[in-house]
Design a protein around this motif. Structure first.
Motif, PDB file in Angstrom:
ATOM      1  N   LEU A  11       8.043   0.257  -3.205  1.00  0.00           N
ATOM      2  CA  LEU A  11       9.181   0.641  -2.366  1.00  0.00           C
ATOM      3  C   LEU A  11       9.628   2.091  -2.587  1.00  0.00           C
ATOM      4  CD1 LEU A  11      11.373  -2.602  -2.262  1.00  0.00           C
ATOM      5  CD2 LEU A  11      10.063  -1.544  -0.408  1.00  0.00           C
ATOM      6  N   PRO A  12       9.764   2.570  -3.845  1.00  0.00           N
ATOM      7  CA  PRO A  12      10.129   3.982  -4.022  1.00  0.00           C
ATOM      8  C   PRO A  12       9.102   4.934  -3.414  1.00  0.00           C
ATOM      9  CG  PRO A  12      10.470   2.782  -6.065  1.00  0.00           C
ATOM     10  CD  PRO A  12       9.729   1.867  -5.143  1.00  0.00           C
ATOM     11  N   LEU A  13       7.809   4.595  -3.515  1.00  0.00           N
ATOM     12  CA  LEU A  13       6.784   5.437  -2.909  1.00  0.00           C
ATOM     13  C   LEU A  13       6.889   5.425  -1.395  1.00  0.00           C
ATOM     14  CD1 LEU A  13       3.735   4.437  -5.154  1.00  0.00           C
ATOM     15  CD2 LEU A  13       4.986   6.604  -5.187  1.00  0.00           C
ATOM     16  N   PHE A  14       7.184   4.253  -0.841  1.00  0.00           N
ATOM     17  CA  PHE A  14       7.378   4.160   0.613  1.00  0.00           C
ATOM     18  C   PHE A  14       8.543   5.036   1.055  1.00  0.00           C
ATOM     19  CE2 PHE A  14       9.861   2.001   3.958  1.00  0.00           C
ATOM     20  CZ  PHE A  14       8.969   2.126   5.018  1.00  0.00           C
ATOM     21  N   THR A  51      -4.781  -4.706   7.466  1.00  0.00           N
ATOM     22  CA  THR A  51      -3.894  -3.784   8.188  1.00  0.00           C
ATOM     23  C   THR A  51      -3.554  -2.573   7.334  1.00  0.00           C
ATOM     24  OG1 THR A  51      -2.917  -5.646   9.402  1.00  0.00           O
ATOM     25  CG2 THR A  51      -1.660  -3.592   9.353  1.00  0.00           C
ATOM     26  N   ALA A  52      -3.298  -2.817   6.042  1.00  0.00           N
ATOM     27  CA  ALA A  52      -3.023  -1.712   5.123  1.00  0.00           C
ATOM     28  C   ALA A  52      -4.231  -0.779   5.023  1.00  0.00           C
ATOM     29  CB  ALA A  52      -2.644  -2.251   3.753  1.00  0.00           C
ATOM     30  N   CYS A  53      -5.436  -1.343   5.038  1.00  0.00           N
ATOM     31  CA  CYS A  53      -6.646  -0.520   4.984  1.00  0.00           C
ATOM     32  C   CYS A  53      -6.763   0.376   6.218  1.00  0.00           C
ATOM     33  CB  CYS A  53      -7.877  -1.409   4.868  1.00  0.00           C
ATOM     34  SG  CYS A  53      -8.049  -2.255   3.287  1.00  0.00           S
ATOM     35  N   VAL A  54      -6.429  -0.178   7.382  1.00  0.00           N
ATOM     36  CA  VAL A  54      -6.478   0.618   8.610  1.00  0.00           C
ATOM     37  C   VAL A  54      -5.473   1.765   8.542  1.00  0.00           C
ATOM     38  CG1 VAL A  54      -6.059   0.574  11.096  1.00  0.00           C
ATOM     39  CG2 VAL A  54      -7.322  -1.293  10.006  1.00  0.00           C
ATOM     40  N   LEU A  55      -4.252   1.467   8.112  1.00  0.00           N
ATOM     41  CA  LEU A  55      -3.229   2.509   7.995  1.00  0.00           C
ATOM     42  C   LEU A  55      -3.632   3.560   6.961  1.00  0.00           C
ATOM     43  CD1 LEU A  55      -0.027   0.266   8.091  1.00  0.00           C
ATOM     44  CD2 LEU A  55      -0.755   1.903   9.835  1.00  0.00           C
ATOM     45  N   ALA A  56      -4.209   3.115   5.846  1.00  0.00           N
ATOM     46  CA  ALA A  56      -4.653   4.065   4.824  1.00  0.00           C
ATOM     47  C   ALA A  56      -5.769   4.956   5.360  1.00  0.00           C
ATOM     48  CB  ALA A  56      -5.123   3.311   3.587  1.00  0.00           C
ATOM     49  N   ALA A 110       1.074   2.103   4.542  1.00  0.00           N
ATOM     50  CA  ALA A 110      -0.106   1.561   3.874  1.00  0.00           C
ATOM     51  C   ALA A 110       0.241   1.065   2.475  1.00  0.00           C
ATOM     52  CB  ALA A 110      -1.210   2.611   3.809  1.00  0.00           C
ATOM     53  N   LEU A 111       1.088   1.819   1.775  1.00  0.00           N
ATOM     54  CA  LEU A 111       1.489   1.435   0.424  1.00  0.00           C
ATOM     55  C   LEU A 111       2.256   0.118   0.418  1.00  0.00           C
ATOM     56  CD1 LEU A 111       2.620   4.867  -1.064  1.00  0.00           C
ATOM     57  CD2 LEU A 111       0.893   3.347  -2.034  1.00  0.00           C
ATOM     58  N   VAL A 112       3.314   0.069   1.218  1.00  0.00           N
ATOM     59  CA  VAL A 112       4.191  -1.098   1.157  1.00  0.00           C
ATOM     60  C   VAL A 112       3.513  -2.339   1.732  1.00  0.00           C
ATOM     61  CG1 VAL A 112       5.382  -0.820   3.384  1.00  0.00           C
ATOM     62  CG2 VAL A 112       6.601  -1.771   1.425  1.00  0.00           C
ATOM     63  N   ILE A 113       2.666  -2.180   2.750  1.00  0.00           N
ATOM     64  CA  ILE A 113       1.996  -3.342   3.342  1.00  0.00           C
ATOM     65  C   ILE A 113       0.912  -3.879   2.412  1.00  0.00           C
ATOM     66  CG2 ILE A 113       0.499  -4.082   5.230  1.00  0.00           C
ATOM     67  CD1 ILE A 113       2.109  -2.335   7.088  1.00  0.00           C
ATOM     68  N   SER A 114       0.202  -2.981   1.722  1.00  0.00           N
ATOM     69  CA  SER A 114      -0.844  -3.450   0.806  1.00  0.00           C
ATOM     70  C   SER A 114      -0.248  -4.298  -0.308  1.00  0.00           C
ATOM     71  CB  SER A 114      -1.599  -2.260   0.205  1.00  0.00           C
ATOM     72  OG  SER A 114      -0.753  -1.492  -0.633  1.00  0.00           O
ATOM     73  N   PHE A 115       0.916  -3.916  -0.821  1.00  0.00           N
ATOM     74  CA  PHE A 115       1.544  -4.700  -1.872  1.00  0.00           C
ATOM     75  C   PHE A 115       2.249  -5.933  -1.303  1.00  0.00           C
ATOM     76  CE2 PHE A 115       1.837  -0.705  -4.651  1.00  0.00           C
ATOM     77  CZ  PHE A 115       0.649  -1.020  -5.266  1.00  0.00           C
ATOM     78  N   PHE A 141      -4.745  13.576  -5.213  1.00  0.00           N
ATOM     79  CA  PHE A 141      -3.449  12.889  -5.133  1.00  0.00           C
ATOM     80  C   PHE A 141      -3.425  11.902  -3.969  1.00  0.00           C
ATOM     81  CE2 PHE A 141       0.756  12.898  -3.026  1.00  0.00           C
ATOM     82  CZ  PHE A 141       1.476  12.200  -3.980  1.00  0.00           C
ATOM     83  N   PHE A 142      -3.816  12.371  -2.788  1.00  0.00           N
ATOM     84  CA  PHE A 142      -3.774  11.493  -1.612  1.00  0.00           C
ATOM     85  C   PHE A 142      -4.802  10.368  -1.728  1.00  0.00           C
ATOM     86  CE2 PHE A 142      -2.122  15.484   0.483  1.00  0.00           C
ATOM     87  CZ  PHE A 142      -0.823  15.031   0.565  1.00  0.00           C
ATOM     88  N   ALA A 143      -5.977  10.670  -2.281  1.00  0.00           N
ATOM     89  CA  ALA A 143      -6.986   9.617  -2.454  1.00  0.00           C
ATOM     90  C   ALA A 143      -6.477   8.534  -3.398  1.00  0.00           C
ATOM     91  CB  ALA A 143      -8.286  10.224  -2.983  1.00  0.00           C
ATOM     92  N   GLY A 144      -5.814   8.954  -4.489  1.00  0.00           N
ATOM     93  CA  GLY A 144      -5.271   7.977  -5.424  1.00  0.00           C
ATOM     94  C   GLY A 144      -4.171   7.138  -4.812  1.00  0.00           C
ATOM     95  N   VAL A 145      -3.267   7.781  -4.087  1.00  0.00           N
ATOM     96  CA  VAL A 145      -2.147   7.059  -3.470  1.00  0.00           C
ATOM     97  C   VAL A 145      -2.636   6.064  -2.422  1.00  0.00           C
ATOM     98  CG1 VAL A 145      -0.168   7.364  -1.930  1.00  0.00           C
ATOM     99  CG2 VAL A 145      -0.417   8.823  -3.928  1.00  0.00           C
ATOM    100  N   LEU A 146      -3.674   6.429  -1.691  1.00  0.00           N
ATOM    101  CA  LEU A 146      -4.138   5.561  -0.608  1.00  0.00           C
ATOM    102  C   LEU A 146      -5.116   4.491  -1.079  1.00  0.00           C
ATOM    103  CD1 LEU A 146      -4.674   8.295   2.126  1.00  0.00           C
ATOM    104  CD2 LEU A 146      -2.872   6.573   2.076  1.00  0.00           C
ATOM    105  N   LEU A 147      -5.962   4.818  -2.058  1.00  0.00           N
ATOM    106  CA  LEU A 147      -7.016   3.893  -2.455  1.00  0.00           C
ATOM    107  C   LEU A 147      -6.617   2.953  -3.584  1.00  0.00           C
ATOM    108  CD1 LEU A 147     -10.192   6.180  -2.319  1.00  0.00           C
ATOM    109  CD2 LEU A 147      -9.482   4.432  -0.675  1.00  0.00           C
ATOM    110  N   LEU A 148      -5.935   3.477  -4.600  1.00  0.00           N
ATOM    111  CA  LEU A 148      -5.650   2.657  -5.783  1.00  0.00           C
ATOM    112  C   LEU A 148      -4.841   1.400  -5.473  1.00  0.00           C
ATOM    113  CD1 LEU A 148      -5.053   5.305  -8.604  1.00  0.00           C
ATOM    114  CD2 LEU A 148      -7.032   3.815  -8.232  1.00  0.00           C
ATOM    115  N   PRO A 149      -3.754   1.486  -4.682  1.00  0.00           N
ATOM    116  CA  PRO A 149      -2.999   0.249  -4.393  1.00  0.00           C
ATOM    117  C   PRO A 149      -3.840  -0.818  -3.694  1.00  0.00           C
ATOM    118  CG  PRO A 149      -1.710   2.180  -3.809  1.00  0.00           C
ATOM    119  CD  PRO A 149      -3.091   2.664  -4.089  1.00  0.00           C
ATOM    120  N   ILE A 150      -4.677  -0.395  -2.750  1.00  0.00           N
ATOM    121  CA  ILE A 150      -5.489  -1.363  -2.015  1.00  0.00           C
ATOM    122  C   ILE A 150      -6.551  -1.968  -2.916  1.00  0.00           C
ATOM    123  CG2 ILE A 150      -7.158  -1.601  -0.142  1.00  0.00           C
ATOM    124  CD1 ILE A 150      -5.518   0.413   1.433  1.00  0.00           C
TER     125      ILE A 150
END
Length: 211
Positions: free
Chosen positions: A73-76, A143-148, A119-124, A172-181
């Motif tokens: 949520l804070p990242l979102f 859906t989170a993968c599509v948004l990412a 993408a962050l909030v939906i993946s979690f 930075f962006f690769a980590g934020v988008l890939l790691l949560p998923i």
């Protein structure tokens, strides 16, 4: 040799030791298995053990899922707020290193922020689906993968428009988008494996009523 067990409320069971040396106890109405017995186990005890396995599994899933959502949520909020700030003051901190992006890059930055946050909030959030909604976990994660992916395309377009490719921002962006998923996918695989094992144990139940 059969094992004699009686269960009523919080009544203590045992320890009962079959010939194989296993021990099954009841503490406060809950059973614990210290060692699987070799002898027959009463059908009621089997059901109680399986029910406890299910409750522990569901409790762990809910706890970990809630933790993931709290972290996301804070990242979102961070990315959504920066999507708005970009319209007022483009490339505010910590994105000042992208200020040399071209005009198209500036236009898509707000969209990239929003896609990243979603993408962050939906993946979690996909992990929050419990027993009756578990089937929607994979579609929500997809859906989170599509948004990412959309966010990644936007950020890549911005980075490629810079005079020098900023690898630190790319990481930075690769980590934020890939790691949560990837984390969510890994956790879901573990949960599915555990539930499969519980179902396998349930299929191994047998009729046994001890006196």
């Amino acid at each position: 040799a059969s094992k004699q067990m009686q269960t009523s409320g919080n009544e203590d069971i045992g320890p009962q030791r079959p010939e194989g040396g296993g021990t099954v106890r009841s503490r406060g109405g809950k059973l614990s298995v210290e060692e699987l017995p070799d002898g027959p186990v009463d059908e009621e005890v089997q059901n109680q053990l399986l029910e406890q396995f299910r409750k522990v599994q569901e409790s762990q899933e809910l706890w970990f899922s809630s933790l993931l959502v709290i972290v996301s949520l804070p990242l979102f909020v961070f990315f959504v707020v920066h999507a708005y700030l970009h319209l007022i003051d483009p490339w505010s901190w910590p994105f000042r290193g992208l200020k040399d992006a071209d005009q198209t890059g500036r236009r898509v930055a707000s969209v990239a922020h929003i896609f990243t946050g979603l993408a962050l909030v939906i993946s979690f959030a996909s992990s929050l689906a419990q027993q009756k909604m578990r089937g929607i976990r994979k579609p929500v994660l997809a859906t989170a993968c599509v948004l990412a992916t959309l966010a990644g395309v936007c950020w890549l377009r911005i980075l490629l428009s810079l005079p020098a490719f900023p690898w630190e921002y790319a990481g930075f962006f690769a980590g934020v988008l890939l790691l949560p998923i990837l984390l969510q996918w890994y956790v879901m695989r573990i949960w599915e494996g555990t539930r499969t094992e519980i179902q396998r144990l349930e299929a191994l139940k047998y009729r046994c009523h001890t006196a």
